[in-house]
Structures are given as C-alpha cells and as structure tokens.
Write an enzyme that holds these catalytic residues in place. Structure first.
Site, short mmCIF file in Angstrom:
data_model
loop_
_atom_site.label_atom_id
_atom_site.label_comp_id
_atom_site.label_asym_id
_atom_site.label_seq_id
_atom_site.Cartn_x
_atom_site.Cartn_y
_atom_site.Cartn_z
N GLY A 1 35.85 -25.99 47.96
CA GLY A 1 34.77 -26.79 48.71
C GLY A 1 35.43 -26.90 50.16
CG ASP B 1 32.43 -38.87 45.07
OD1 ASP B 1 31.30 -39.16 45.22
OD2 ASP B 1 32.83 -37.73 45.41
#
Length: 425
Positions: A29, A138
């Site tokens: 990522g 998150d």
C-alpha cells in the site's frame, strides 16, 4: 520472486534475515509492504510488515505493546527499527478476515449463532482497546482477522491513538517515537495499561463512562500534537493487516473506499485529533463534519456499520464521496439537527454542509430487511448521531442479544473460509 516497487530493504537487513526467512511479498500500500516469512529458529510462519511512514509505525507499535496478551488483538512478536531504515513489525500470520467471511457467505447468509460468535469476539477486541484508552479509528471488515482455529483478532493499528491513561507518560511517548530501536523483542511480562480495577470498570455507568472519555479528550490535547493524516491510501489497505489479499486482488478494493482527505496535519499543530481518519463507509458523522474533538465513540459507530454488513452481507452506507456519505446517512437516520443530537451545530463543517430536509427517512429497518428485530435494535444502539448515546463495548458484552437463543457459537465451531489464493508453502 520479483521485488515490490515500494521497498526491497527488508532483504538487506541482517538483523532480520538472520532470524527470518522471507518467503514472498503478499501485499503493499502507500505506507507499507507485507511479506510472509518463517522463523528460522522454530519454523513459525509470520507476517513481516515494513512500514514506510514513521508516524504509522510508531502508532502501531505503541498500541500493540499495550495490548499484548489480549486474545482478540493481533499478536506482535517483535519489531526492528533503526534511524536510517523503515520499521519492520513481526506479526502473527493470519490467513483470512471478516471481509472474506462476508464475501463467501453466498445466498444462504451466515448462521445466527456464528454471527453472534463473531460479534462477541469483535467486541472483546474493541473492549481491550477502549479500556486501555486506545481509539482504533479504522474499524472495517478487512481489519478483523480470523485465525485458522476461529479466533477473531483486530489488526492494523496504524491510525490508532492513545487518548490518555493513568500510566501513560507523554514524554516517554515522544521519546520512543523519535528514537527507534535497532530491534525490540517483546518480553512475556509486558504489562497492559488497563484500568487499575477491572471490577470497578465493569460497574461503571454509561454516563460515567462518557464523562471519563470527555476528560481524557481534554487531557489528550495537551500533548497530542503529532496526529497528521496518514490515511491517504488510494485503495483498501487490508492486505497490510491481514496478509490475505494479493496486491492484484480486485475484490479487496471493492468493499470500501478511503476518505477524501484533508491536507496532512490539519489542526494537529494545535493539539487536536484529525477528522481525516478511517475508511469512508465506516466513518462516524462527527468525523465527516470535521470534528477534532472526539474519542472512542467513533469506533462504536464503525462497529455498528460492520455489524450491519455482517448481518446483511452488504455495506450499510456505501458512499461514493464524503458528501454522498453524509447524504446516505441522513436519508436513513433523518436530519442531523439539534433535536437529533444536541450540540451538532458546533461541528466545524456543520454550517457549510447542508441538505434538503428529509421528511421521511427510511430507517435502518429498510436497510436490513431480512434481519430480526433484535438484530436491527443492536445496530441502532451503535449507529446513532449522538456519540454519547452509542452503547459502549463494555455494555455490548453484557447485552441481552448475546444471552438469548440462538446463543453465540464457540470459537471451535466457527467455520473459517478456506483460502486457496496465493498459498505456496
């Protein structure tokens, strides 16, 4: 094996390669790469997460050190960190996650007892965070990992913050963030910073719980000045936590989109938290309206959205942008006004974001058409505008929903979906 484009330094660091055999690169990522590895000493399969962002690394390491020993939190074996290198966090290797369970459920859905069993473990993991004053920020299906024997574990603490607790020393936090170690093997006697008396915690009332949180938020502003926005991913970073999705797996990108972020830093130089955290579909309304004065309650909203998705196999609020996200929420819950949430007009962006008044909101029942009344009621306890009205993780653990038939199945009875992709042992 071709090297990933982001980093290849993990293969050149003898302190790592003398302890772990790097098997393959399994995900990447914007701020991390993840490798599957094997301990040379005992053959244990591990995940090595090389974090390219200093702040994310510090947050994840700090949170996992505190939460070490919690059954429903991913286990950190050790980490390596030098001044001139990225941090490498050695985690237990888990093959699948809640998103895979949802995707693999098919038309039959998931057995109610299994749903409750999964939920109970998820709540247990969040409770471990919240009783240690850690807000994850998150929560989403991809960040609830599942072991081969059915244990659900919360992962990916790159956005987590420690609000404040009795044994937390701000100066020590700053020092550990600025002066990383060459390697930090974690001893078994690391203490968790929990409430001094667990029995007293269990007796704490809902109002008292949120009064304490309000005090913590005020205290946290005295030192919480390094909270720049790190959630600038251009897609779902679940592979960084789960080690289950390949970097060319299109399905892994469909379930959630990142927020449309503010500039890095935001109000952080003034000691406030950033509102630009979390994945958009699971972001609480106060974050969407720019709040920098929030606490553990944002996790509770996200948990409600995850519960709804587990029950219906579809995302609750799949917004295509931040404005669309708010619009979808209002169409279901009704207008966000002082009647719905006393004090909402003080949110930073409340005056700049307006919608046509909704006369007949559809309600959560319409979003969960095939769910039982008790299931909808459980989600309603979490997905509500006023943060102070959201049921806490502690209260959820004692909710009657989990003590009524069908009872939650045991861990050993949970069906873990098989993973056929990229399994090359």
């Amino acid at each position: 094996m071709d090297p990933p484009t982001t980093s290849w330094s993990i293969h050149t660091r003898p302190e790592i390669t003398t302890k772990y055999e790097i098997l393959n690169h399994i995900g990447s990522g914007s701020y991390a790469d993840v490798y599957r590895g094997r301990s040379i000493s005992d053959g244990t399969t591990v995940a090595l997460k090389e974090v390219h962002d200093h702040q994310s690394a510090s947050r994840e390491i700090d949170a996992l050190k505190i939460l070490r020993g919690s059954e429903n939190i991913i286990f950190m074996h050790e980490f390596f960190w030098r001044e001139d290198e990225d941090a490498v966090i050695v985690l237990e290797f888990l093959r699948t996650d809640l998103a895979a369970v949802i995707r693999g459920a098919g038309n039959e859905g998931i057995d109610s007892g299994e749903v409750k069993g999964l939920m109970m473990q998820m709540v247990s993991g969040i409770h471990a965070c919240h009783r240690n004053r850690i807000v994850h920020r998150d929560l989403k299906p991809e960040n609830f990992l599942i072991s081969d024997d059915g244990v659900v574990k919360l992962a990916d603490f790159g956005q987590a913050r420690i609000l404040m607790e009795s044994r937390f020393d701000a100066s020590n936090h700053e020092s550990s963030s600025q002066h990383p170690h060459d390697a930090f093997p974690l001893s078994d006697n690391l203490n968790q910073t929990e409430f001094e008396n667990q029995e007293e915690e269990e007796k704490m009332s809902h109002d008292e719980y949120f009064r304490v949180l309000d005090e913590l938020k005020i205290k946290s502003h005295t030192y919480d000045t390094d909270d720049k926005d790190t959630n600038t991913h251009e897609g779902n970073n679940s592979c960084l936590a789960t080690c289950t999705s390949s970097d060319d797996d299109d399905d892994a990108w469909k379930n959630s989109l990142p927020y449309e972020g503010d500039e890095e830093g935001g109000n952080e130089e003034h000691g406030f938290l950033t509102s630009s955290v979390g994945t958009r579909w699971f972001r609480a309304p106060e974050l969407l309206y720019g709040s920098t004065n929030y606490g553990l309650e944002v996790d509770l909203w996200s948990l409600g959205c995850v519960f709804a998705e587990l029950l219906t196999l579809k995302p609750l609020f799949p917004g295509t942008g931040d404005i669309d996200q708010i619009s979808r929420i209002i169409s279901v819950l009704g207008n966000l006004d002082e009647e719905a949430w006393n004090g909402c007009s003080k949110l930073p962006d409340y005056g700049t974001i307006s919608f046509t008044k909704v006369e007949n909101p559809i309600g959560l029942e319409a979003c969960m058409p095939n769910c039982l009344h008790d299931e909808v009621s459980l989600v309603k306890k979490l997905v509500c505008y006023d943060p102070a009205r959201r049921v806490t993780a502690m209260e959820l653990l004692h909710d009657k929903y989990f003590s009524e038939e069908p009872l939650p199945v045991s861990v050993s009875q949970l069906r873990v979906p098989p993973i056929a992709r990229n399994e090359q042992d």
